[in-house]
Design a protein around this motif. Structure first.
Motif, short mmCIF file in Angstrom:
data_model
loop_
_atom_site.label_atom_id
_atom_site.label_comp_id
_atom_site.label_asym_id
_atom_site.label_seq_id
_atom_site.Cartn_x
_atom_site.Cartn_y
_atom_site.Cartn_z
N GLN A 129 0.82 -1.20 0.00
CA GLN A 129 0.00 0.00 0.00
C GLN A 129 0.86 1.26 0.00
OE1 GLN A 129 -3.23 -0.09 -0.66
NE2 GLN A 129 -2.91 -2.31 -0.75
N SER A 130 1.97 1.22 0.72
CA SER A 130 2.87 2.38 0.74
C SER A 130 3.45 2.64 -0.65
CB SER A 130 4.01 2.14 1.74
OG SER A 130 3.50 2.00 3.04
N GLU A 131 3.82 1.57 -1.34
CA GLU A 131 4.38 1.71 -2.70
C GLU A 131 3.31 2.20 -3.68
OE1 GLU A 131 7.55 1.52 -5.47
OE2 GLU A 131 7.52 1.35 -3.28
N LYS A 132 2.10 1.68 -3.51
CA LYS A 132 1.00 2.09 -4.39
C LYS A 132 0.70 3.58 -4.24
CE LYS A 132 -3.72 0.89 -5.76
NZ LYS A 132 -4.91 0.07 -5.46
N ALA A 133 0.81 4.09 -3.02
CA ALA A 133 0.58 5.52 -2.77
C ALA A 133 1.59 6.38 -3.53
CB ALA A 133 0.66 5.81 -1.28
N ILE A 134 2.75 5.81 -3.79
CA ILE A 134 3.79 6.55 -4.51
C ILE A 134 3.61 6.45 -6.02
CG2 ILE A 134 6.29 6.68 -4.96
CD1 ILE A 134 6.66 5.54 -2.08
N VAL A 135 3.47 5.21 -6.53
CA VAL A 135 3.46 5.01 -7.99
C VAL A 135 2.07 5.11 -8.60
CG1 VAL A 135 5.55 3.62 -7.89
CG2 VAL A 135 3.32 2.48 -7.81
N GLN A 136 1.02 4.99 -7.74
CA GLN A 136 -0.37 5.11 -8.22
C GLN A 136 -0.73 4.05 -9.27
OE1 GLN A 136 -2.73 7.61 -6.97
NE2 GLN A 136 -1.10 7.56 -5.44
#
Length: 381
Positions: free
Chosen positions: A74-81
């Motif tokens: 989820q943290s990575e998804k918040a960055i790369v969308q």
């Protein structure tokens, strides 16, 4: 009991346990399924020498575990969308540099998530079939136990001719059996729907062995040889699944409506079982409200509305106008269908049948219900 229904009893699984439809559409299940698919892709590519065998073995072995946490994802998804890129990034960090280069090699996001959906629908179909099997067994028991329980047969709400309660229940038994046949046909088509065709379904990024790769990929997922045609934007099979659930919902809505009326005070031929501590009304404690029957009716109204949304997704744009936004509706309709089947089973398993009330109602016309016999006798004269 006929031989055919005995065979159904043998083939049915008596208890629907283990995985629930709700868990099949959970985030955790989806992530694990994506990893499984990526592992199958790498293994197939390794077997065909599209990627190094060492990389394929490492990727497929890692895919069988959960090498990262949901929080990391989820943290990575918040960055790369982007959910696929986020997953590849956090997963890639757990792999060797060599293996990292070959995860998701040549595939596109929609390949992975459409195949994920197919595996979810197949898993949900398996649970739904087991639930319908349970209902089949219960209906067989009711039909057999009440094959001689005489009651009024009604047409247009009027007393028509005598039937038995067992005969009435057997009509839903037949309808449920036909639904299971339909589900088997849909599942056979789903089993051919793993898809690995690359961007816009052209196979271009997957290389010269792309078609062989897709077949081997499907085989490693335990599925059948895939359709040759690209179905990313052609959602007929997905719509068929949803419309099937709408059809099933109407079956149990019909049964719910029937039992709702039969347990009304003025007819009183059946009753829903309620525990001794349950309350029918806050001010009228004599009431035994048909809550399960009512729930079946309501589900038969809401489930078809969800199916309409999935049906609308057949009108797609070019090679694909979205990735998986309709999947939420498919999850909702699958979960709602499973809940309706569970309610129907609880209702029928402990249904209270009242033969004396059936006989009393049969006699309300003063034996005029046998007038057809008299008509045929007079016809000879």
């Amino acid at each position: 009991m006929s031989r055919s229904w005995l065979l159904i009893l043998v083939c049915c699984i008596p208890v629907c346990s283990g995985q629930s439809v709700e868990s099949i559409f959970s985030t955790q299940y989806e992530i694990q399924t994506v990893l499984r698919i990526e592992g199958a892709l790498a293994a197939a590519q390794g077997d065909l020498a599209i990627i190094p065998k060492q990389a394929a073995d490492e990727i497929s072995a890692s895919a069988s575990t959960m090498p990262f946490s949901n929080l990391e994802l989820q943290s990575e998804k918040a960055i790369v969308q982007h959910r696929m890129v986020a997953l590849l990034n956090v997963w890639g960090r757990t792999l060797s540099p060599m293996a990292r280069e070959y995860i998701h090699y040549g595939a596109t996001t929609v390949d992975i998530y459409d195949t994920t959906l197919i595996l979810q629908l197949l898993a949900a179909s398996d649970v739904l079939d087991k639930q319908m099997c349970q209902l089949e067994q219960t209906l067989i028991s009711l039909s057999s136990a009440h094959k001689n329980t005489i009651m009024v047969g009604r047409t247009l709400g009027q007393h028509a001719l005598p039937i038995t309660f067992g005969k009435k229940m057997s009509t839903w038994l037949g309808e449920n059996a036909r639904h299971r046949q339909r589900l088997g046909q849909i599942s056979a088509r789903l089993r051919r729907s793993a898809i690995l065709k690359g961007a816009v379904g052209s196979y271009l990024g997957l290389g010269p062995k792309a078609i062989s790769l897709e077949k081997l990929f499907s085989q490693k997922l335990g599925l059948d040889s895939p359709y040759a045609s690209d179905w990313h934007a052609n959602r007929d099979l997905i719509a068929e699944y949803a419309l099937f659930l709408a059809l099933v919902s109407k079956t149990w809505g019909h049964l719910g409506s029937e039992l709702f009326l039969l347990q009304s005070t003025d007819i009183g031929e059946t009753l829903e079982f309620r525990s001794a501590t349950s309350i029918g009304s806050s001010t009228m404690p004599h009431k035994v409200n048909p809550s399960k029957s009512e729930a079946l009716i309501q589900a038969s109204r809401s489930i078809p509305r969800l199916a309409e949304v999935v049906l609308d997704d057949m009108v797609n744009i070019f090679e694909r106008d979205n990735t998986s936004r309709p999947n939420k509706v498919l999850a909702d309709i699958s979960i709602a269908s499973s809940k309706q089947l569970a309610i129907a089973h609880r209702l029928l398993k402990k249904l209270i049948v009242r033969p004396q009330m059936m006989l009393n109602n049969l006699n309300r016309t003063g034996q005029l219900i046998m007038a057809q016999r008299l008509t045929f006798a007079l016809a000879k004269k």
